[in-house]
Design a protein around this motif. Structure first.
Motif, PDB file in Angstrom:
ATOM      1  N   THR A 281     -49.075 -55.733  47.785  1.00 27.96           N
ATOM      2  CA  THR A 281     -49.674 -54.719  48.657  1.00 27.96           C
ATOM      3  C   THR A 281     -51.156 -54.528  48.370  1.00 27.96           C
ATOM      4  N   LEU A 285     -54.180 -54.629  50.988  1.00 23.46           N
ATOM      5  CA  LEU A 285     -55.070 -53.478  51.180  1.00 23.46           C
ATOM      6  C   LEU A 285     -56.524 -53.893  50.974  1.00 23.46           C
ATOM      7  N   TRP A 579     -58.780 -35.380  69.457  1.00 22.55           N
ATOM      8  CA  TRP A 579     -59.647 -34.707  68.484  1.00 22.55           C
ATOM      9  C   TRP A 579     -61.108 -34.816  68.904  1.00 22.55           C
ATOM     10  N   LEU A 602     -79.912 -26.377  67.373  1.00 21.78           N
ATOM     11  CA  LEU A 602     -78.985 -27.200  66.609  1.00 21.78           C
ATOM     12  C   LEU A 602     -77.900 -26.356  65.948  1.00 21.78           C
ATOM     13  N   ASP A 603     -78.288 -25.183  65.419  1.00 18.73           N
ATOM     14  CA  ASP A 603     -77.275 -24.374  64.728  1.00 18.73           C
ATOM     15  C   ASP A 603     -76.227 -23.857  65.705  1.00 18.73           C
ATOM     16  N   LEU A 606     -73.985 -26.839  66.502  1.00 22.01           N
ATOM     17  CA  LEU A 606     -73.083 -27.103  65.383  1.00 22.01           C
ATOM     18  C   LEU A 606     -71.977 -26.058  65.316  1.00 22.01           C
ATOM     19  N   LEU A 607     -72.382 -24.808  65.489  1.00 21.64           N
ATOM     20  CA  LEU A 607     -71.393 -23.726  65.429  1.00 21.64           C
ATOM     21  C   LEU A 607     -70.338 -23.924  66.519  1.00 21.64           C
ATOM     22  N   PHE A 610     -68.146 -26.808  65.547  1.00 16.73           N
ATOM     23  CA  PHE A 610     -67.340 -26.435  64.392  1.00 16.73           C
ATOM     24  C   PHE A 610     -66.179 -25.535  64.805  1.00 16.73           C
ATOM     25  N   GLU A 613     -63.574 -27.426  66.669  1.00 14.37           N
ATOM     26  CA  GLU A 613     -62.692 -28.221  65.815  1.00 14.37           C
ATOM     27  C   GLU A 613     -61.586 -27.354  65.213  1.00 14.37           C
TER      28      GLU A 613
ATOM     29  N   GLN B 374     -44.349 -17.513  55.060  1.00 12.82           N
ATOM     30  CA  GLN B 374     -45.564 -17.438  55.875  1.00 12.82           C
ATOM     31  C   GLN B 374     -46.247 -16.088  55.693  1.00 12.82           C
ATOM     32  N   TRP B 579     -57.443 -28.151  52.971  1.00 15.07           N
ATOM     33  CA  TRP B 579     -58.396 -28.158  54.085  1.00 15.07           C
ATOM     34  C   TRP B 579     -59.496 -27.117  53.853  1.00 15.07           C
ATOM     35  N   LEU B 583     -63.787 -27.338  52.895  1.00 14.57           N
ATOM     36  CA  LEU B 583     -64.870 -26.600  53.564  1.00 14.57           C
ATOM     37  C   LEU B 583     -65.584 -25.699  52.566  1.00 14.57           C
ATOM     38  N   LEU B 602     -78.868 -21.568  58.331  1.00 15.09           N
ATOM     39  CA  LEU B 602     -77.531 -21.567  58.925  1.00 15.09           C
ATOM     40  C   LEU B 602     -77.167 -22.944  59.474  1.00 15.09           C
ATOM     41  N   ASP B 603     -78.145 -23.613  60.111  1.00 18.65           N
ATOM     42  CA  ASP B 603     -77.798 -24.916  60.700  1.00 18.65           C
ATOM     43  C   ASP B 603     -77.471 -25.942  59.620  1.00 18.65           C
ATOM     44  N   LEU B 606     -73.975 -25.078  58.381  1.00 23.19           N
ATOM     45  CA  LEU B 606     -72.961 -25.505  59.351  1.00 23.19           C
ATOM     46  C   LEU B 606     -72.798 -27.005  59.334  1.00 23.19           C
ATOM     47  N   LEU B 607     -73.929 -27.704  59.260  1.00 28.00           N
ATOM     48  CA  LEU B 607     -73.869 -29.158  59.253  1.00 28.00           C
ATOM     49  C   LEU B 607     -73.093 -29.640  58.021  1.00 28.00           C
ATOM     50  N   VAL B 609     -70.813 -28.029  56.281  1.00 25.38           N
ATOM     51  CA  VAL B 609     -69.390 -27.739  56.403  1.00 25.38           C
ATOM     52  C   VAL B 609     -68.749 -28.665  57.438  1.00 25.38           C
ATOM     53  N   PHE B 610     -69.470 -28.899  58.532  1.00 23.77           N
ATOM     54  CA  PHE B 610     -68.932 -29.752  59.591  1.00 23.77           C
ATOM     55  C   PHE B 610     -68.700 -31.175  59.067  1.00 23.77           C
ATOM     56  N   GLU B 613     -65.757 -31.302  56.773  1.00 27.55           N
ATOM     57  CA  GLU B 613     -64.455 -31.300  57.451  1.00 27.55           C
ATOM     58  C   GLU B 613     -64.096 -32.699  57.941  1.00 27.55           C
ATOM     59  N   GLN B 614     -65.098 -33.409  58.487  1.00 20.97           N
ATOM     60  CA  GLN B 614     -64.796 -34.761  58.968  1.00 20.97           C
ATOM     61  C   GLN B 614     -64.446 -35.668  57.797  1.00 20.97           C
ATOM     62  N   LEU B 617     -60.930 -34.941  56.848  1.00 22.13           N
ATOM     63  CA  LEU B 617     -59.942 -35.555  57.749  1.00 22.13           C
ATOM     64  C   LEU B 617     -59.846 -37.058  57.498  1.00 22.13           C
ATOM     65  N   PHE B 625     -52.705 -43.462  54.725  1.00 23.29           N
ATOM     66  CA  PHE B 625     -52.552 -44.867  55.082  1.00 23.29           C
ATOM     67  C   PHE B 625     -52.196 -45.687  53.846  1.00 23.29           C
ATOM     68  N   ILE B 626     -52.924 -45.430  52.758  1.00 23.89           N
ATOM     69  CA  ILE B 626     -52.682 -46.210  51.540  1.00 23.89           C
ATOM     70  C   ILE B 626     -51.290 -45.922  50.990  1.00 23.89           C
ATOM     71  N   LYS B 629     -48.754 -47.633  53.027  1.00 24.93           N
ATOM     72  CA  LYS B 629     -48.727 -49.071  52.797  1.00 24.93           C
ATOM     73  C   LYS B 629     -47.981 -49.371  51.498  1.00 24.93           C
TER      74      LYS B 629
END
Lengths: 753, 753
Positions: A281, A285, A579, A602-603, A606-607, A610, A613, B374, B579, B583, B602-603, B606-607, B609-610, B613-614, B617, B625-626, B629
């Motif tokens: 494996t 990989l 997504w 831009l902020d 982005l907000l 964000f 998402e 919950q 998750w 962040l 702020l921008d 935000l950038l 944190v954004f 997050e990506q 993910l 995936f690994i 496999k």
């Protein structure tokens, strides 16, 4: 409509039945690149392999330098393979009820697809796996250029008629498609049908928003996002239901090794004693890591081409628009350049992708396909969506700043370049042209072009064959060879059909699914730009579904009825697109909130993205939660019937015990010890009767007669004079001779005949 | 260490064996709030229900106004229930091999937990489900205040010794815990062990970063994030493996209805004929929507309390720090206020949560538990993490701006309030105090306090009982009653243990799991603030694991050995925390990048944190995936052995066919038709032999002897004089009489005796 009329229609349907020569499988052997004596050797081996394995063969000449080898599987062998296949299903837990029988049991297949799947296995599986080991285009048999089951014209026509009469395909119709072409193809039709029905929601909302509201409506954006999440989650559950309905749940567990698979060591499973061929494996990989540079490189290559043409187009139309008004042809130059260069780039990348996937050395075809689809998705993504991303996020917002900087000063012929403002309208135009017009172009490319191409090729071949035929017959052939070269009158129709099928491309269902994914991507990511888009897609898909079916039955080889329990890896692509769609929709709604791009912070952007998402993640979780709570009736039914099988089984034993061994039972109760069931003389399985495949076979059914007089004449007539091996050799010599004559070489071939 | 020495140690172990009175289950019947004649009626019904169902009973008096009802299950009945339970497992596909036997088969349980689970079912399931229908604290039996299996002291001690000798628990040890306390408890220990082992990575990295680098190191943040994602994904797969190892995969499918479950209609399953009690899904979903206002309200309530005390503390320490230096006690006022008010708020919210979950009307205990967890998570989240979020994202960055505005001008005694600067150090202090010191406090609260409490209660009871005992014996009781009130010498040790167990709280494994989740949350979200945190957690968990086991065996009732195939709904909480952790880590790394909070845009935030997050993910997908496999060896083995079972089954049939019916087989081959297996006289199941539970039972094993002389004396001695019903009535009268005397009412009770 020559291609259609060539196939029997209307009143000919009855005659059609008589034309069933019981040809189960067809191989196309191409002599083009092989010496005559090598060809005879290879051909001999091929026929010997197939006949030793117990299959019947016949040979006819095909178009050009090809031989058509027809294969018939004796019903005993086929029925036993069908039984073995079911037992294997049971062993791997795909069906719950054990098929009754022993190693020599013969059963009838329930559907043509089950029958042909077994034929496919018998012909193509390696000897080790229990087949004749004929793998087209690979290894020993690289001159076997096609390997397919002939289309069942009667059934195809009936099914086409049935589907044409319906606006919406129902579960029954999908069952019929499954019965004829297998689960994998049926899953595509189920998907496109479900997707189209779901499209009604955004289509009607979109039309309303288009009539009543401005574009870039937040409400419509929300509708599209929630709709796309819901659809994907719903479909994932629907796949499960269909998998249960068609009895293919978990079918990927029993996929056999690819012939291309190489392994480093063999290991015997300690539990089952099966020998496993293992490729480490971690090595795979590591090889799969090459996907990343490939993705980067192909994105880069495709985007370069796209960006260059995009900029050129932008400059020509927006910057020098007025200056170049007189050279109007120049305007189309970038598009033409793109149209010319993109296929080359794509073809090159596809060949790299295939080589990469081969290098990754996947064990099963499913895994190989996953690897291929991943790479295809990257390329499709770049070609389909990149121009829109460029327009939406770069060109419209920043074009007025960027373009003048990109142009050398001495080019700035006009003042227009300096105070250029890019209209936000341009995004909408681009979206409409790519998504809507794209669909129509695509339709043309997919159906009309192959249709015309096929027609022209056919015409050319007829012309050529007519000429050649004469020359072939004029040559000094023995009587036998001459008889071989002429089609017997009763076979003309069959052979002309098979020759045509042999040269059509195989049906690529994955490509059709990918097409739908791309369409879904347009809607999820840019639907908010043009609310009529889903309506357009809805109409397109109505045509597409029927067009695809027509393509399947008349412009493609019959695909081997591979089983599958989903539409395959594209489901991940759909999730990815929902997504990205939610992010993109939010960004578009912010950027174009006033119908034009002004006042971007831009902020804030982005907000917005964000927050979008997080809303996306929350919505997805909620939708999943609700669907999970609702559950699936099919799953419940499946669990219940599995339980029932076991329960009946249990009751059978209990009854026996109650009836026959009261004394023993009493003893057990007193003895306080573990006890095995007393041996009882009846077989409990016989009492458990559950239908394995509960389908109503209306349109599609398996051949009811076998060894009809007509078929027997076809399969045995020539055998009396000479075997397939000898007949083939004679054909090879005749064809090679003809090829040489054509090539200007007129050596002495008569010694061969 | 009185509590421990009270239980037999060392040389007493041998004696212990003789003290096994074969008590399978214990009920505590509390007379406190019920009239004497009602009590006798109810008691009569209870004993009649139990005895009619075929179980043996004995009665003794408990602490205060309680009766202890001891239950013994005849081995025939128990063994049959064990068999039935296994059959049910097989019916629901949890085990693959059918247990051999019929409706009257009796088998030995493989482990004490399997035995006690069957006992639990026999006592607590409704009559419809096949039990005696005694449900503590509910409906008819609301005066039955406890219902538990007695601890197996010998096994507990052996296991404690075994675990104490090991640094790391291995799979075998977990098997032993499972064998004694059931899968749900074992899953907790598996989790805390695996989590602690995983902690070694961030602990060693953290120590290195603490020594070599500044706090808020980006590298350490990345380590923590990737680690937490990997751990959660790994654990999800580990759960599957353990589920297979313990044969509980998919066990949730056969969970029975809760007794509290109400249904609107009954439906007969068309396939299995089982009657299903249905409560509409949409109604439950609608009721579950109440979770949202509850979450909002409880977050609001808890945060108000926390924010108020937080602000008060901040003002006192930072703003008026110097002015109030002389009133130092004031500094602790907010903390004291919080400590006093929080339990009230939490208790109120918990009661609301429970009522909500009841209102949601879940069918099974698993679903009910999910609903409870919950809600508990929301509350835990607010109380545990809110102060840190406030400090990190509000107080430190904006405190200097906000605080002066919050304080009325005339309070601003000091200039300090005007040019206040909040030190970034404060976050670190807060993190250390909440996460690290919190763990220690928690330990005290969890182990030491209950220990002392138990000891004091015990002492008080002894004192009271000694006094009462005298008064009880001084009263004019009949001889029989007097004999009932005195513990027989050989029973003293048993009864004192049972009385103590009856008043301890039941073991709440979910609470312990939630505690680990909160710890994981601290690390995932704020680990980057204080790199030594994972080291502290590692040490804490080493102690915690052993402490929890000690709590389980000596401060809790033995939990019913419920089965489970995971640590339950907390796994979603873990995913949520990874998750949020990614962040939060990113945001902290940006905000505190220079060791203090300056220059925030702020921008940029935000950038950051954004992007985080990506990256989160993408990492999660890659890790999945690994792991996919690599696959799981346990899963592969399970599939292989399932296949083997079926294969052997098949071979058995084939052999028979080959041996006994060659003629038939030949006929079949020629006849080309479906054929059922010939009836053969041997039972194929007998040849399939696979061990169902392949465990090595070292420390923990089921009772090997039954109906020992000693036990028989215990269960039969009094029966000769009077039945459990009569004995109980006499005890009730004596106890109620005593209660009345104590309450100052000295009415005439002699007529009752």
């Amino acid at each position: 409509m020559h291609l259609i009329t060539r196939r029997p229609t209307g009143s000919q349907a009855e005659k059609e039945k008589d034309e069933d020569f019981e040809v189960d499988w067809v191989l196309l052997y191409d002599l083009e690149d092989i010496e005559a004596h090598h060809a005879t050797d290879e051909y001999h081996t091929l026929i010997r392999d197939i006949e030793t394995f117990g299959l019947e063969t016949e040979v006819r000449h095909g178009y050009g330098t090809t031989l058509i080898i027809l294969i018939r599987i004796p019903r005993n062998k086929l029925g036993n393979e069908v039984y073995r296949s079911r037992v294997k299903d049971w062993l791997f837990g795909i069906i719950d009820v054990r098929p009754l029988g022993d190693s020599s049991t013969v059963v009838d297949a329930a559907t043509p697809s089950e029958e042909i799947r077994s034929v496919f296995h018998l012909v193509t599986w390696t000897k080790e796996q229990g087949g004749a080991g004929v793998t087209a285009n690979f290894g020993r048999w690289k001159h076997v250029t096609a390997s397919f089951a002939p289309h069942s014209w009667t059934a195809n026509k009936k099914l086409l008629k049935r589907l044409s009469a319906k606006i919406i395909l129902e579960a029954d119709d999908l069952d019929q498609i499954k019965a004829l072409f297998g689960e994998k193809v049926a899953f595509y039709y189920a998907f496109i049908q479900a997707y189209s029905l779901f499209l009604i929601v955004p289509a009607s909302c979109g039309t309303m928003f288009w009539l009543l509201s401005k574009p870039y409506s937040i409400a419509f954006g929300a509708v599209v996002c929630i709709w796309s999440i819901t659809f994907v989650e719903w479909w994932k559950r629907q796949e499960l239901d269909l998998g249960i309905r068609w009895g293919v749940k978990g079918v990927h567990a029993l996929k056999v090794n690819r012939v291309q698979y190489t392994w480093e060591k063999e290991e015997t499973d300690l539990i089952t004693g099966e020998v496993k061929k293992i490729f480490p494996t971690h090595k795979r990989l590591a090889r799969q890591l090459l996907f990343l540079p490939f993705a980067a490189f192909s994105s880069f290559a495709l985007s370069s081409v796209l960006v260059v043409t995009f900029l050129a187009e932008a400059m020509i139309s927006d910057v020098y628009g007025e200056a170049l008004a007189s050279y109007w042809a120049l305007k189309y130059l970038p598009t033409i350049l793109l149209a010319v260069s993109l296929p080359y780039v794509t073809e090159f990348l596809t060949s790299v992708a295939t080589r990469l996937s081969e290098h990754e050395n996947h064990r099963t075809n499913d895994e190989f396909e996953l690897a291929q689809v991943q790479k295809a998705f990257v390329m499709n993504f770049a070609t389909s969506f990149l121009p829109l991303f460029l327009t939406a996020y770069v060109y419209v917002p920043f074009g007025s700043i960027m373009l003048p900087r990109l142009i050398p000063d001495y080019w700035q012929l006009h003042d227009a370049a300096k105070d250029l403002r890019v209209d936000a309208q341009r995004l909408q135009e681009e979206v409409i042209s790519l998504s809507m017009a794209g669909q129509i172009l695509n339709f043309g490319e997919e159906f009309v072009v192959p249709f015309i191409k096929q027609y022209l090729q056919e015409a050319y071949r007829r012309y050529k064959d007519a000429k050649q035929g004469t020359s072939l017959h004029q040559r000094m052939h023995s009587e036998f060879t001459r008889a071989l070269l002429a089609d017997a009158p009763q076979e003309v129709s069959l052979l002309s059909r098979l020759r045509a099928e042999a040269v059509t491309p195989p049906y690529d269902v994955q490509g059709d699914i990918m097409e739908m994914c791309v369409q879904f991507g347009y809607l999820a990511m840019f639907g908010v730009v043009y609310p009529l888009m889903p309506l357009g897609f809805l109409i397109n898909n109505w045509v597409e579904l029927r067009g695809d079916f027509f393509k399947l039955i008349s412009e493609s080889q019959r695909p081997p009825p591979i089983r599958s329990d989903s539409i395959g890896p594209c489901i991940s692509a759909l999730e990815f697109l929902t997504w990205l769609g939610s992010l993109s929709t939010a960004a578009l709604l912010y950027l174009y909130r006033d119908g034009e791009v002004t006042n971007i912070r831009l902020d804030h952007l982005l907000l917005t993205v964000f927050v979008a998402e997080q809303v996306y993640l929350a919505t997805k979780l909620s939708v999943r939660f609700i669907f999970d709570k609702i559950g699936s009736e099919a799953v419940r039914r499946e669990e219940a019937s599995r339980r029932l099988v076991r329960k009946r089984y249990l009751e059978t034993f209990s009854e026996e015990v109650a009836g026959t061994s009261v004394r023993q039972s009493a003893f057990t109760y007193a003895a306080n010890h573990k006890r095995s069931t007393p041996s009882t003389p009846t077989d409990p399985e016989k009492r458990i009767h559950l239908p394995i495949i509960p389908e109503v076979e209306e349109t599609v059914s398996v051949r009811s007669e076998y060894k009809t007089e007509k078929a027997e004449r076809f399969w045995n007539a020539r055998k009396e004079i000479m075997g397939t091996a000898e007949a083939g050799v004679r054909l090879i010599v005749a064809i090679k001779g003809m090829q040489k004559t054509r090539d200007g070489d007129s050596g002495d071939k008569s010694k061969w005949i």
